[in-house]
Design a protein around this motif. Sequence first.
Motif, PDB file in Angstrom:
ATOM      1  N   VAL A  13       0.834  -1.206   0.000  1.00 42.98           N
ATOM      2  CA  VAL A  13       0.000   0.000   0.000  1.00 42.98           C
ATOM      3  C   VAL A  13       0.869   1.256   0.000  1.00 42.98           C
ATOM      4  CG1 VAL A  13      -1.657   1.331   1.358  1.00 42.98           C
ATOM      5  CG2 VAL A  13      -1.965  -1.130   1.083  1.00 42.98           C
TER       6      VAL A  13
ATOM      7  N   ALA B  91       0.909   3.898  -3.023  1.00 45.60           N
ATOM      8  CA  ALA B  91       0.552   5.293  -2.750  1.00 45.60           C
ATOM      9  C   ALA B  91       1.679   6.237  -3.159  1.00 45.60           C
ATOM     10  CB  ALA B  91       0.222   5.463  -1.269  1.00 45.60           C
ATOM     11  N   SER B  92       2.916   5.840  -2.922  1.00 47.62           N
ATOM     12  CA  SER B  92       4.057   6.683  -3.310  1.00 47.62           C
ATOM     13  C   SER B  92       4.134   6.842  -4.818  1.00 47.62           C
ATOM     14  CB  SER B  92       5.358   6.076  -2.776  1.00 47.62           C
ATOM     15  OG  SER B  92       5.318   5.946  -1.373  1.00 47.62           O
TER      16      SER B  92
END
Length: 414
Positions: free
Chosen positions: A18, A22-23
């Motif tokens: 995750v 997300a990065s």
Amino acid sequence: MREWMQKRNIRWGVTAFVVIAASIFLAIGLSRLTTFMSWLKGVLSAFTPLVWGVAIAYILNPVAGKIERLVLALCKKTRIKEKPAALIARVFGVFGAMLVALLAIFAVIMLIVPQLVTSIENLISNGRNYYSTVESWIFRLFVDYPDMADILGVVLDRVYHFLEEWIQNELLGTMQSVMSAVGSGIFSVINWLLDFLIGLIVAAYMLAGRKRYLAQMRKINAALWNKKIADWFLEIAAQANRVFGGFIRGKILDSIIIGVLCYIGALILKLPYAILVACIVGITNVIPFFGPFIGAIPCAFIILLVSPAKCLYFMIFVFLLQQLDGNVIGPSILGDTTGLSSFWVLVSITVFSGLFGFAGMILGVPVFAVLYILVKEIIEKKLSKKGLPTETEAYLDSAVPQVLTEPEKTEPEK
């Protein structure tokens, strides 16, 4: 033991995935931020009439509610049945609230706008007189320094002639571009008026069915979450409504009072362009903290062109007026609706004005206050679970309060 290790590894693996995903999405979003912001601006512009409608309905909701209660009381005295009485009260509430809004708009257009136009026309037509006033004021100021006065006079004269030549040659020479800009501006004004009119219609529908819409939102909230979380969301929504609604409505009323007092004071002091000055001071007073300074600077410059002495009177008057507003009128109307310190008010205005411009300066404080309440609720719940005090005063000392709960149990060795 092996099962516990496997579950822990799975949790860490999911968390790492995750975070990495997300990065990656954040990096892509930042690299295409301009494209995303232009797309977002286009999407938001399509919802402009709806935004207008929600804002107008939210501001007029107390007016509609008050009228409905009065009509219901009259219907009760005349012994009208409950359902017809509710329908009659709803119709009169919506009609009365919209009538109040239209009368306010009509009053602004008929009473203020013509005088504003006259003030601006006089300001433009008297440009040469203002130049002479400033020039004579400079000579009187430097009467003991004639060389400095001559230098400043030459500088002013050159600036004035430069502006005259620019208006005659450059501005008139590019009249086609100016007319195109004017046409674009007129088109923008027409679009704005259409959005506002559609917003009024949307507001009427929202006021008529506001109770049902709120019930639908509560229904969705109850369906998505368990009772504890759903009740928490309702509590946060009630606090947000108290903060946001109290601040916006209170600030509008406060600014109207300040504008009226400024107009009365300008008439007593015989200041030029009283209506224009009062409107600028009243409108900018909606902005917390920076509003008085933003409104006072252009007004002081306009008055300075006419009379430097009256400019000084105006600055003293505005300072006293803002002290009255900050210590008496504002607190009595707004109270402590936001619960924010002066530092957080400054931070919220600075950040939101940089992101959203003038609208961010007005709405930044209540929006930040709602976020502040949300974060405060989450932190206090986590502290309570750990057995730590939730009062900030308990953390003023350097020593961190000890956790009162029992330490976590470790896994037994195999």
